[in-house]
Design a protein around this motif. Structure first.
Motif, PDB file in Angstrom:
ATOM      1  N   TYR A   1       0.926  -1.333   0.178  1.00  0.00           N
ATOM      2  CA  TYR A   1       0.054   0.041  -0.044  1.00  0.00           C
ATOM      3  C   TYR A   1       0.688   1.361  -0.018  1.00  0.00           C
ATOM      4  N   CYS A   2       1.935   1.197   0.813  1.00  0.00           N
ATOM      5  CA  CYS A   2       2.697   2.293   1.052  1.00  0.00           C
ATOM      6  C   CYS A   2       3.864   2.373  -0.387  1.00  0.00           C
ATOM      7  N   ALA A   3       4.203   1.458  -0.761  1.00  0.00           N
ATOM      8  CA  ALA A   3       5.167   1.336  -1.859  1.00  0.00           C
ATOM      9  C   ALA A   3       4.532   1.814  -3.209  1.00  0.00           C
ATOM     10  N   TYR A   4       3.191   1.496  -3.146  1.00  0.00           N
ATOM     11  CA  TYR A   4       2.589   1.939  -4.466  1.00  0.00           C
ATOM     12  C   TYR A   4       2.395   3.547  -4.782  1.00  0.00           C
ATOM     13  N   GLN A   5       2.223   4.153  -3.461  1.00  0.00           N
ATOM     14  CA  GLN A   5       1.941   5.652  -3.608  1.00  0.00           C
ATOM     15  C   GLN A   5       2.174   6.195  -2.055  1.00  0.00           C
ATOM     16  N   GLU A   6       3.023   7.362  -2.031  1.00  0.00           N
ATOM     17  CA  GLU A   6       3.118   7.873  -0.691  1.00  0.00           C
ATOM     18  C   GLU A   6       2.025   7.987  -0.004  1.00  0.00           C
ATOM     19  N   ARG A   7       2.108   7.759   1.503  1.00  0.00           N
ATOM     20  CA  ARG A   7       0.793   7.796   2.339  1.00  0.00           C
ATOM     21  C   ARG A   7       1.356   8.667   3.451  1.00  0.00           C
ATOM     22  N   SER A   8       0.050   8.919   4.045  1.00  0.00           N
ATOM     23  CA  SER A   8       0.440   9.746   5.683  1.00  0.00           C
ATOM     24  C   SER A   8       0.067   8.591   6.513  1.00  0.00           C
ATOM     25  N   HIS A   9       0.625   8.903   7.857  1.00  0.00           N
ATOM     26  CA  HIS A   9       0.546   7.976   8.912  1.00  0.00           C
ATOM     27  C   HIS A   9      -1.014   7.983   9.303  1.00  0.00           C
ATOM     28  N   TYR A  10      -1.882   9.021   8.958  1.00  0.00           N
ATOM     29  CA  TYR A  10      -3.213   8.879   9.237  1.00  0.00           C
ATOM     30  C   TYR A  10      -3.740   7.870   8.043  1.00  0.00           C
ATOM     31  N   GLU A  11      -3.577   7.856   6.783  1.00  0.00           N
ATOM     32  CA  GLU A  11      -4.209   7.121   5.776  1.00  0.00           C
ATOM     33  C   GLU A  11      -3.915   5.831   6.225  1.00  0.00           C
ATOM     34  N   VAL A  12      -2.811   5.492   6.653  1.00  0.00           N
ATOM     35  CA  VAL A  12      -2.439   4.011   6.955  1.00  0.00           C
ATOM     36  C   VAL A  12      -2.992   3.633   8.160  1.00  0.00           C
ATOM     37  N   ARG A  13      -3.047   4.236   9.081  1.00  0.00           N
ATOM     38  CA  ARG A  13      -3.934   3.968  10.202  1.00  0.00           C
ATOM     39  C   ARG A  13      -5.502   3.723  10.185  1.00  0.00           C
ATOM     40  N   GLN A  14      -5.830   4.549   9.186  1.00  0.00           N
ATOM     41  CA  GLN A  14      -7.376   4.404   8.593  1.00  0.00           C
ATOM     42  C   GLN A  14      -7.253   3.194   7.797  1.00  0.00           C
ATOM     43  N   LYS A  15      -6.415   2.725   6.836  1.00  0.00           N
ATOM     44  CA  LYS A  15      -6.604   1.402   6.570  1.00  0.00           C
ATOM     45  C   LYS A  15      -6.411   0.224   7.411  1.00  0.00           C
ATOM     46  N   LEU A  16      -5.636   0.056   8.236  1.00  0.00           N
ATOM     47  CA  LEU A  16      -5.470  -0.781   8.939  1.00  0.00           C
ATOM     48  C   LEU A  16      -6.705  -0.868   9.953  1.00  0.00           C
ATOM     49  N   ILE A  17      -7.398   0.155  10.420  1.00  0.00           N
ATOM     50  CA  ILE A  17      -8.781   0.202  11.229  1.00  0.00           C
ATOM     51  C   ILE A  17      -9.688  -0.533  10.223  1.00  0.00           C
ATOM     52  N   SER A  18      -9.763  -0.168   8.940  1.00  0.00           N
ATOM     53  CA  SER A  18     -10.771  -0.723   7.939  1.00  0.00           C
ATOM     54  C   SER A  18     -10.513  -2.265   7.822  1.00  0.00           C
ATOM     55  N   MET A  19      -9.382  -2.624   7.974  1.00  0.00           N
ATOM     56  CA  MET A  19      -8.842  -4.286   7.844  1.00  0.00           C
ATOM     57  C   MET A  19      -9.214  -5.018   9.255  1.00  0.00           C
ATOM     58  N   ASN A  20      -9.996  -4.325  10.284  1.00  0.00           N
ATOM     59  CA  ASN A  20     -10.157  -4.900  11.441  1.00  0.00           C
ATOM     60  C   ASN A  20      -9.025  -4.929  12.471  1.00  0.00           C
ATOM     61  N   MET A  21      -8.002  -4.296  12.405  1.00  0.00           N
ATOM     62  CA  MET A  21      -6.995  -4.610  13.169  1.00  0.00           C
ATOM     63  C   MET A  21      -7.092  -4.079  14.473  1.00  0.00           C
ATOM     64  N   ILE A  22      -6.286  -4.566  15.443  1.00  0.00           N
ATOM     65  CA  ILE A  22      -6.563  -4.181  16.732  1.00  0.00           C
ATOM     66  C   ILE A  22      -5.453  -3.186  16.897  1.00  0.00           C
ATOM     67  N   PRO A  23      -5.608  -2.085  18.000  1.00  0.00           N
ATOM     68  CA  PRO A  23      -4.812  -1.049  18.021  1.00  0.00           C
ATOM     69  C   PRO A  23      -3.203  -1.337  18.187  1.00  0.00           C
ATOM     70  N   GLU A  24      -2.966  -2.468  19.095  1.00  0.00           N
ATOM     71  CA  GLU A  24      -1.844  -3.061  19.430  1.00  0.00           C
ATOM     72  C   GLU A  24      -1.080  -3.556  17.918  1.00  0.00           C
ATOM     73  N   VAL A  25      -1.622  -3.996  17.270  1.00  0.00           N
ATOM     74  CA  VAL A  25      -1.222  -4.576  15.814  1.00  0.00           C
ATOM     75  C   VAL A  25      -0.949  -3.206  14.900  1.00  0.00           C
ATOM     76  N   ILE A  26      -2.074  -2.393  14.854  1.00  0.00           N
ATOM     77  CA  ILE A  26      -1.831  -1.112  14.283  1.00  0.00           C
ATOM     78  C   ILE A  26      -0.653  -0.230  14.307  1.00  0.00           C
ATOM     79  N   ASP A  27      -0.490  -0.258  15.777  1.00  0.00           N
ATOM     80  CA  ASP A  27       1.222   0.449  16.099  1.00  0.00           C
ATOM     81  C   ASP A  27       2.327  -0.322  15.889  1.00  0.00           C
ATOM     82  N   VAL A  28       2.249  -1.644  15.909  1.00  0.00           N
ATOM     83  CA  VAL A  28       3.428  -2.543  15.299  1.00  0.00           C
ATOM     84  C   VAL A  28       3.663  -2.351  13.850  1.00  0.00           C
ATOM     85  N   VAL A  29       2.665  -2.394  13.174  1.00  0.00           N
ATOM     86  CA  VAL A  29       2.646  -2.408  11.685  1.00  0.00           C
ATOM     87  C   VAL A  29       3.197  -0.674  11.197  1.00  0.00           C
ATOM     88  N   ALA A  30       2.688   0.034  11.906  1.00  0.00           N
ATOM     89  CA  ALA A  30       3.046   1.456  11.672  1.00  0.00           C
ATOM     90  C   ALA A  30       4.575   1.784  12.071  1.00  0.00           C
TER      91      ALA A  30
END
Length: 158
Positions: free
Chosen positions: A20-49
């Motif tokens: 997702y990030c390699a395809y196009q530059e993304r903001s931290h906010y966009e990445v968080r929103q995408k992870l939330i839409s993937m039903n990821m829990i907050p701990e995982v969101i932080d680890v991935v970020a």
């Protein structure tokens, strides 16, 4: 609309976000929103970020600069609109200011004057005040500084 119930492992989510990030530059906010839409829990969101930042997939300054350059060159937005849109994406003031420095002042004024000349030709209004209003509204919506817009309106619409 039904939300996807597919669950991702940490590994799958990380790979998906790298892509997702390699395809196009993304903001931290966009990445968080995408992870939330993937039903990821907050701990995982932080680890991935953190992973994306450490491996340079995610860089807020780089995103802001690319965003500013692109919106100016392609959409012909002014600095006000670019700044506003970056704020909506939760970009820091420091990075917004750095991004706006990406736009050369000469290019900025040149682009504005070029757009103004073209816009005046397309306005089919006989009333000078209505014509100026349409001109001003057009440029303010696109985020050009009001002092530039009003000066130009009075200069070329008589």
């Amino acid at each position: 609309m039904q939300r996807s119930t597919k669950s991702y492992t940490l590994e799958e989510a990380t790979r998906k976000m790298e892509h997702y990030c390699a395809y196009q530059e993304r903001s931290h906010y966009e990445v968080r929103q995408k992870l939330i839409s993937m039903n990821m829990i907050p701990e995982v969101i932080d680890v991935v970020a953190v992973h994306l930042i450490e491996h340079n997939f995610l860089n807020e300054e780089r995103f802001a600069m690319a965003f500013a350059r692109g919106k100016f060159r392609i959409k012909r937005w002014g600095r006000v609109r670019i700044s506003m849109e970056l704020k909506k994406k939760h970009i820091s003031k420091v990075n917004i200011n750095r991004a706006l420095l990406e736009i050369e002042n000469e290019d900025y004024i040149e682009t504005f004057n070029e757009l103004a000349e073209k816009k005046v030709e397309t306005l089919k209004e006989s009333d000078v005040y209505k014509k100026r209003k349409k001109f001003v509204d057009y440029f303010l919506y696109r985020g050009w500084e009001s002092h530039l817009v009003y000066e130009k309106a009075h200069e070329i619409i008589k």
